[in-house]
Design an enzyme around this catalytic site. Sequence first.
Site, PDB file in Angstrom:
ATOM      1  N   HIS A 225       0.821  -1.211   0.000  1.00  0.00           N
ATOM      2  CA  HIS A 225       0.000   0.000   0.000  1.00  0.00           C
ATOM      3  C   HIS A 225       0.858   1.266   0.000  1.00  0.00           C
ATOM      4  CE1 HIS A 225      -4.096  -1.674   0.403  1.00  0.00           C
ATOM      5  NE2 HIS A 225      -3.485  -2.683   1.010  1.00  0.00           N
ATOM      6  N   THR A 226       2.129   1.127  -0.260  1.00  0.00           N
ATOM      7  CA  THR A 226       3.015   2.292  -0.339  1.00  0.00           C
ATOM      8  C   THR A 226       3.052   2.897  -1.737  1.00  0.00           C
ATOM      9  OG1 THR A 226       4.808   0.697  -0.621  1.00  0.00           O
ATOM     10  CG2 THR A 226       4.557   1.673   1.558  1.00  0.00           C
TER      11      THR A 226
ATOM     12  N   SER B 250     -12.212 -15.299 -23.553  1.00  0.00           N
ATOM     13  CA  SER B 250     -11.519 -15.780 -22.362  1.00  0.00           C
ATOM     14  C   SER B 250     -11.620 -17.298 -22.326  1.00  0.00           C
ATOM     15  CB  SER B 250     -12.146 -15.180 -21.096  1.00  0.00           C
ATOM     16  OG  SER B 250     -11.701 -15.876 -19.944  1.00  0.00           O
TER      17      SER B 250
ATOM     18  N   GLY C 138      -4.107 -12.160  -5.050  1.00  0.00           N
ATOM     19  CA  GLY C 138      -3.157 -11.089  -4.763  1.00  0.00           C
ATOM     20  C   GLY C 138      -1.919 -11.131  -5.622  1.00  0.00           C
TER      21      GLY C 138
ATOM     22  N   SER D 294      -1.996 -10.279  -8.839  1.00  0.00           N
ATOM     23  CA  SER D 294      -2.186  -9.239  -9.856  1.00  0.00           C
ATOM     24  C   SER D 294      -2.423  -9.778 -11.259  1.00  0.00           C
ATOM     25  CB  SER D 294      -0.993  -8.270  -9.856  1.00  0.00           C
ATOM     26  OG  SER D 294      -0.877  -7.637  -8.617  1.00  0.00           O
TER      27      SER D 294
ATOM     28  N   SER E  89      -4.993  -9.015 -12.944  1.00  0.00           N
ATOM     29  CA  SER E  89      -5.545  -7.905 -13.732  1.00  0.00           C
ATOM     30  C   SER E  89      -4.435  -7.078 -14.361  1.00  0.00           C
ATOM     31  CB  SER E  89      -6.442  -7.027 -12.858  1.00  0.00           C
ATOM     32  OG  SER E  89      -5.729  -6.486 -11.763  1.00  0.00           O
TER      33      SER E  89
ATOM     34  N   GLU F 174      -6.714   0.816 -15.376  1.00  0.00           N
ATOM     35  CA  GLU F 174      -7.277   0.297 -14.126  1.00  0.00           C
ATOM     36  C   GLU F 174      -7.945   1.420 -13.328  1.00  0.00           C
ATOM     37  OE1 GLU F 174      -7.382  -3.130 -11.216  1.00  0.00           O
ATOM     38  OE2 GLU F 174      -6.107  -3.125 -12.983  1.00  0.00           O
TER      39      GLU F 174
ATOM     40  N   ASP G 263       2.014  -2.946  -9.626  1.00  0.00           N
ATOM     41  CA  ASP G 263       1.662  -4.227 -10.236  1.00  0.00           C
ATOM     42  C   ASP G 263       2.040  -4.253 -11.712  1.00  0.00           C
ATOM     43  OD1 ASP G 263       0.630  -4.812  -7.768  1.00  0.00           O
ATOM     44  OD2 ASP G 263      -1.465  -4.586  -8.365  1.00  0.00           O
TER      45      ASP G 263
END
Length: 386
Positions: free
Chosen positions: A35-36, A68, A123, A125, A127, A159, A171
Site C-alpha cells: 500500500h506504499t 476468455s 493477490g 495481480s 488484472s 485500471e 503491479d
Amino acid sequence: MSLASQVQDRFKSLFPGTDPLLVRSPGRVNLIGEHTDYNQGFVLPAAIDKAIYLAIGPRQDNEIRLYSVDLDQTFACTLELPEPTPEHWPNYLLGVVQQLQHAGHPPAGFNCVFAGDIPIGSGMSSSAALECATGFALNELYGLGLDKLTMVRLAQRAENNFVGLQCGIMDMFASMFGRRNHVIRLDCQSLDHAWFPLRLDDARIVLLDTNVKHSLASSEYNTRRQQCEAGVRLVREHYPEVTSLREVTLDMLDRYVAPVDELIYRRCRFIVGENARLLAGTEDLGRGDLAAFGRKMFETHEGLSREYEVSCRELDFLVEEVKGDPAVLGARMMGGGFGGCTINLVKEAAIAGLVDRIAPVYRDAMKKELKVYVTQIEDGTSRIKP
C-alpha cells in the site's frame, strides 16, 4: 500442452487464416512495501512464473473480438468503446484500448484470445498482467512505438479510469519490468528503480492461499487511499511543500495528525513506517541476511493487520501458524487485503511438512481448503513462441 499452445490453437479455431502474435505477461509477488505505491513510496516486487498468455491478430474493420479461455466467454464491441461492461473481465482489455486512444495511439480492430494460470483473487495481480499483455500485444501488432514505461502508465490509467480501482503503479511495473531471479526496488515517486539479486539459497517463496476472495478489496482500497490523502492534507497545513506521505515523518504525524484524527493517524503511521522498513530490508538482502529480512515481513503483517486494517482472520491465522517455525524466515499478507495469499520465505526441505501441518488445522478452523503455490522469479512481459 502448454498454455501458450492452447491459446494459440483456440485462436486459430475461432479466427482461422491468421497466425496470431503471442505474448506472456506475468503476475507478481511483492516481498515488502504494501500500500506504499499509491503513497509515492517504495515497493519491492518481482515477476513470477504464473502468467497471462494472450494471442492477438489484426482485423480489417473496427471491431474488437475477445475470448476468455478460462471463462469460456466471448465479448464483442467496436473501437467506439462502450461503458465498462457488467461482465467485468473485458474491462481490463477495453480500458487499455481507451487509454491508447486518449494518448494518440489508436489501434485498429483486433481479435484476442487469452488464458492464464495466475489464481484470480490471490493477490498476484492477474488484472495488471492482463492489462500489460494487452498493451504490449497491441504495441507489437500495430507498431505503435511505445516504450515499456509508457505501456505501464497506460495500463495503470486503464485500471484507474476504466476499471475503477485507484491502484498505484507497482503491479504493472513489476509485470512489465521483471527480471529472472531479481526483485525490483521501485521508487513510486520518481520511478527510479534498481534490480537486486534475490539469493534465496535453500529457501523458496511459498504462497498460502486463504481461498477467500477480495470481496471488500476494491471499496476499502479506495477508502485507504482517501484516508492517506486526508493525512497529507493535515500535514500540508503546516508544511505546504508536502505532496504525499513519502515526504511525511513520524514527528509530523505525531504533531499534526494524531491530535485531529486517530484513525487517519494509524493509517498514515503504517505507510511511513513501511517505507523505512523496506529501505532497511533491501540492505538486508544486499548482505544476504534473509533472516533479518524475514523478521521485517512479520512486522509488516502486524502493521497491515492492526494499523492499516486490511487483513482478515484467515490471513492472520496463517501468519500466526507459521510464526515461530524455524523453517519459516518471514511471512505476511500480500496484496490489497481482505483475502488472497500470505507470502512466506520457507526452507525448501520443510515445505511439504509445513503444508501437511497447516492445511488440516486451517480447514478445521476456517472451514476452507488451503491452496499452496511455490513460485519462482521470472522475466517480465515479452513476446513468445508457443
